[in-house]
Design an enzyme around this catalytic site. Structure first.
Site, short mmCIF file in Angstrom:
data_model
loop_
_atom_site.label_atom_id
_atom_site.label_comp_id
_atom_site.label_asym_id
_atom_site.label_seq_id
_atom_site.Cartn_x
_atom_site.Cartn_y
_atom_site.Cartn_z
N GLU A 66 -3.77 0.15 13.09
CA GLU A 66 -3.63 -1.30 13.15
C GLU A 66 -2.89 -1.83 11.93
OE1 GLU A 66 -7.58 -2.42 15.71
OE2 GLU A 66 -7.85 -2.22 13.57
N CYS A 94 -0.41 -6.24 6.02
CA CYS A 94 -1.39 -5.24 5.63
C CYS A 94 -1.21 -4.05 6.57
CB CYS A 94 -2.79 -5.85 5.77
SG CYS A 94 -4.12 -4.68 5.44
N CYS A 107 -9.76 7.48 8.34
CA CYS A 107 -9.84 7.63 6.88
C CYS A 107 -10.91 8.67 6.58
CB CYS A 107 -10.20 6.31 6.22
SG CYS A 107 -10.16 6.36 4.40
N CYS A 125 -16.55 5.51 3.10
CA CYS A 125 -17.29 4.44 2.42
C CYS A 125 -18.19 3.75 3.47
CB CYS A 125 -16.33 3.44 1.80
SG CYS A 125 -15.15 4.21 0.66
N CYS A 157 -17.31 0.29 5.27
CA CYS A 157 -15.98 0.11 5.86
C CYS A 157 -15.94 0.72 7.25
CB CYS A 157 -14.93 0.76 4.96
SG CYS A 157 -13.26 0.68 5.65
N CYS A 169 -10.45 -7.10 5.80
CA CYS A 169 -10.66 -5.87 5.04
C CYS A 169 -11.84 -5.09 5.59
CB CYS A 169 -10.98 -6.17 3.58
SG CYS A 169 -9.67 -6.96 2.71
#
Ligand code: SAH
Length: 375
Positions: free
Chosen positions: A108, A121, A128, A132, A135, A359
């Site tokens: 995205e 962004c 990933c 974390c 996230c 975010c």
């Protein structure tokens, strides 16, 4: 010269996207075109259309004979991103696009238009590997690295859309690029650095965006931060700190068990000294987890006296997480603790929350829901 026995034309490895002009330097593009029996200067012409004029329609490339346009296009510009969905909010000034890649991986990107700038962004990896817990991207793990061209094409797609006036506010240009979408850019180091070079070089080599408008955000891969400092690219480094103490940071940013707060910050200061760029510290404020006043004071003490700016990000909600953003009074006290120590601080706005485009919310659940809701 090819070494005997060396494969000159390597078959694309499974999972690897086709090679695209944006993976190549200007010289390499010429060689590819010449190897196909066409004049090398055609590579520059195609690049000028694609990157300078933002034209993805070969019928507009009138300085190139019509009969060789398809071959050039196939050679240099294999399609890499297919739009899977497009959602907008903030009266059409925030646009999140999900892209399906050649192997069905989905990434995205988010375009955010402000009165004085347009920020894109972008993602550097599908998924990933940093895990974390606050996230959304980290929860499904890493699918694969993106190629240089897959990274840059996200910006180009936004740039074309803006140029055509498809984004509310009329025609415009991309002024800023932040590597804050899916993925850890410094874990895909070579492609990220090459992408920054393509973004910043003038056409026909690249897009001609100022390096000062580009931010690379990292969990804090210390050796790669030090490498990046040596690249001669004056991009802003953002470090996702989220806690000033190792005990808490070990749980919020698991790579902290390898690279401690003190090491990450000393690499960040090195980066600042070498590039003369102010370093950004990202800190998602999570209610009763990392937003205590004493942590604000400790953070301020660690940062005071350095060329630094703190971005506090009110935690954006992610599926299945019980964590939430800080209370307003705790946020204010945290800001005050930093300001009292002379540390520059801003609280980031949470653009794109309604479309899960803020975010930490990019998770590309596209295959079912989002794909059907293309706006
Ligand atoms: N892997 C890189 C870049 C992607 S994340 C990095 O970690 O820096 C971009 C920023 O969003 C990071 O600072 C990240 O920690 C932050 N973020 C992640 N999840 C968030 C959430 N739920 N709410 C607010 N910020 C979040």
């Amino acid at each position: 010269m090819p070494v005997p026995g060396e494969l000159v034309f390597e078959a694309p490895k499974r999972g690897k996207p086709p090679v695209h002009a944006l993976d190549l330097t200007r010289e390499e593009r010429r060689s590819v075109v010449e190897a196909a029996g066409l004049p090398g200067f055609r590579a520059d012409q195609v690049s000028r259309h694609w990157l300078g004029r933002l034209s993805d329609d070969p019928s507009e490339w009138t300085d190139i004979p019509a009969d060789i346009r398809p071959a050039l296009s196939q050679l240099l510009l294999p399609p890499l991103l297919t739009q899977a969905s497009r959602l907008d909010c903030d009266n059409g000034t925030t646009v999140k696009t999900a892209w399906r890649l050649h192997d069905s991986a989905v990434v995205e990107s988010v375009l955010m238009r402000y009165p004085d700038r347009v920020t894109m962004c972008i993602s550097s990896q599908a998924g990933c590997g940093m895990n974390c817990p606050f996230c959304a991207t980290g929860q499904a793990g890493l699918t694969r690295n993106l190629s240089t061209a897959e990274i840059v094409e996200q910006v180009l797609a936004g740039a074309r859309s803006l140029a055509r006036g498809e984004v509310a506010g009329g025609p415009g240009r991309v002024s800023n690029v932040v590597f804050m979408g899916m993925g850890e850019p410094l874990a895909n180091y070579a492609a990220t650095v090459a992408a920054v070079r393509r973004l910043t070089s003038a056409p026909p080599e690249g897009l001609g965006i100022s390096a000062r408008g580009i931010t690379v955000s990292t969990v804090g891969l210390v050796p790669r931060i030090l490498d990046l400092a040596q690249e001669g690219l004056p991009v802003t480094l953002a470090v996702s700190l989220h806690a000033p103490d190792d005990e808490l940071r070990d749980t919020l940013v698991p790579i902290n068990t390898r690279y401690k707060v003190a090491d990450v910050l000393s690499a960040a200061w090195r980066y600042g000294n070498i590039t003369h760029r102010r370093v950004s510290i990202e800190y998602a404020l999570i209610r009763d987890i990392n937003d205590q006043r004493w942590r604000g004071e400790l953070l301020g003490d660690l940062l005071a006296g350095h060329l630094v700016h703190v971005n506090l990000i009110p935690l954006n909600p992610t599926p299945g997480s019980k964590w939430t953003a800080s209370r307003p009074q705790d946020e204010r006290a945290f800001v005050k603790a930093l300001e009292e120590r002379g540390v520059a601080v801003t609280v980031r706005d949470t653009r794109g929350r309604e479309i899960d485009g803020a975010c930490g919310q990019l998770a590309a659940v596209t295959t079912q829901g989002l794909a059907d809701s293309s706006a």
